[in-house]
Scaffold this motif. Sequence first.
Motif, PDB file in Angstrom:
ATOM      1  N   VAL A   7       0.827  -1.208   0.000  1.00 28.34           N
ATOM      2  CA  VAL A   7       0.000   0.000   0.000  1.00 28.34           C
ATOM      3  C   VAL A   7       0.861   1.258   0.000  1.00 28.34           C
ATOM      4  CG1 VAL A   7      -1.719   1.307   1.324  1.00 28.34           C
ATOM      5  CG2 VAL A   7      -1.960  -1.171   1.053  1.00 28.34           C
ATOM      6  N   THR A   8       2.012   1.195   0.633  1.00 31.49           N
ATOM      7  CA  THR A   8       2.877   2.373   0.718  1.00 31.49           C
ATOM      8  C   THR A   8       4.005   2.349  -0.308  1.00 31.49           C
ATOM      9  OG1 THR A   8       4.088   1.263   2.498  1.00 31.49           O
ATOM     10  CG2 THR A   8       2.388   2.865   3.135  1.00 31.49           C
ATOM     11  N   GLN A  80      -5.015   3.218   2.906  1.00 28.99           N
ATOM     12  CA  GLN A  80      -3.843   4.094   2.792  1.00 28.99           C
ATOM     13  C   GLN A  80      -3.644   4.913   4.063  1.00 28.99           C
ATOM     14  OE1 GLN A  80      -5.111   5.832  -1.127  1.00 28.99           O
ATOM     15  NE2 GLN A  80      -2.932   5.679  -1.604  1.00 28.99           N
ATOM     16  N   ARG A  81      -4.692   5.460   4.601  1.00 28.61           N
ATOM     17  CA  ARG A  81      -4.578   6.260   5.818  1.00 28.61           C
ATOM     18  C   ARG A  81      -4.006   5.442   6.969  1.00 28.61           C
ATOM     19  NH1 ARG A  81      -9.649   9.425   7.701  1.00 28.61           N
ATOM     20  NH2 ARG A  81      -8.026  10.093   9.188  1.00 28.61           N
ATOM     21  N   GLU A  84      -0.118   4.428   6.307  1.00 28.92           N
ATOM     22  CA  GLU A  84       0.813   5.537   6.501  1.00 28.92           C
ATOM     23  C   GLU A  84       1.213   5.725   7.966  1.00 28.92           C
ATOM     24  OE1 GLU A  84      -1.484   8.640   4.829  1.00 28.92           O
ATOM     25  OE2 GLU A  84      -0.964   8.135   2.737  1.00 28.92           O
ATOM     26  N   THR A 136      -5.894   5.706  -6.742  1.00 27.31           N
ATOM     27  CA  THR A 136      -5.078   5.741  -5.526  1.00 27.31           C
ATOM     28  C   THR A 136      -3.579   5.623  -5.797  1.00 27.31           C
ATOM     29  OG1 THR A 136      -5.160   3.336  -5.203  1.00 27.31           O
ATOM     30  CG2 THR A 136      -6.958   4.650  -4.240  1.00 27.31           C
ATOM     31  N   VAL A 138      -2.175   2.838  -5.739  1.00 28.99           N
ATOM     32  CA  VAL A 138      -1.812   1.591  -5.062  1.00 28.99           C
ATOM     33  C   VAL A 138      -2.054   0.423  -6.005  1.00 28.99           C
ATOM     34  CG1 VAL A 138      -2.360   0.029  -3.162  1.00 28.99           C
ATOM     35  CG2 VAL A 138      -2.317   2.501  -2.777  1.00 28.99           C
TER      36      VAL A 138
END
Length: 319
Positions: A7-8, A80-81, A84, A136, A138
């Motif tokens: 995701v990151t 994502q939030r 992170e 996104t 991602v």
Amino acid sequence: MSTVNTVTGPVDSAELGNVLVHEHVFVLGEEYRQNYQDDWDEEEKIAEAVRDLRELKGLGMDTILDPTVLGLGRYIPRIQRIAEQIDLKIVVATGLYTYNDIPFQFHYTGPGLLFDVSEPLVTFFTKDLTEGIADTGVKAAFLKCAIEEQGLTPGVERVMRAVGQTSAQTGAPITVHTNPHTQSGLVAQQVLSEEGADLSKVVIGHSGDSTDLDYLMKIADAGSILGMDRFGLDVLLPFDDRINTVVSLVEKGYADRMALAHDAACFIDWFDPEAKRQAVPKWNYRHISEDVLPALRERGVSDKDIDAMLVDVPRRYFE
């Protein structure tokens, strides 16, 4: 070694560390939530997920594979939030989750249908893997489909064949939700192999719900990975039976064809949260670290075999 999209951002497969191969962050029907989930607090739920996943990292796990796809409420901006704010890596999937029909968006569009075009499922899955999910940025890193007690219904077969074709074209690995009591893992292997998928890059999920060693060894002997991935769901199979099955397979030389997980979630809207805690109190991210690994070691499973299931097998899955 190979690159795995998280995701990151991308990481080397050697950096995945200890991996739980089947964990959800949220299983949440967005349409249901927006209409009926009156007590939903987005910030609170994100904070709880961050807390739980930080705790999991503190217990020695480095990565989770999250097979939440269309049909289970995949919503990447929320993930994502969370990602992170944590050190734990989250790897997401593309695919479609159904036991029967496919969504109406695909009923009339596809090969041989009213609107006769190439398979849109393959197009969407490929985009998620190679370009990214929605807007996104991602990228998914693996594929997901399902076959349950209902068997190979037309909808299930269409999704599974699309997943197999996408895997053959992109090299992405696959996870399949199966019901081992109907031996549907064998059906999945047959269909996926017919579409050109590499069975050594397929996790036959929920194999750990069974104690049938002959069936499980048949799956593994065909090259696939056994997903011993529902630890904590003792209502489906008691803890001791799950442990005994893993131990027996290790003793028979199958440690390098098993992977571990809980199939847990920070939040799932299928059950009342308090009722869920009472029915399955161990169905959480902590259970493998706190209970399963000590029990396996007590039964003579070596650290080398545990590393095979947590590190080597998931790494090979992507390589």
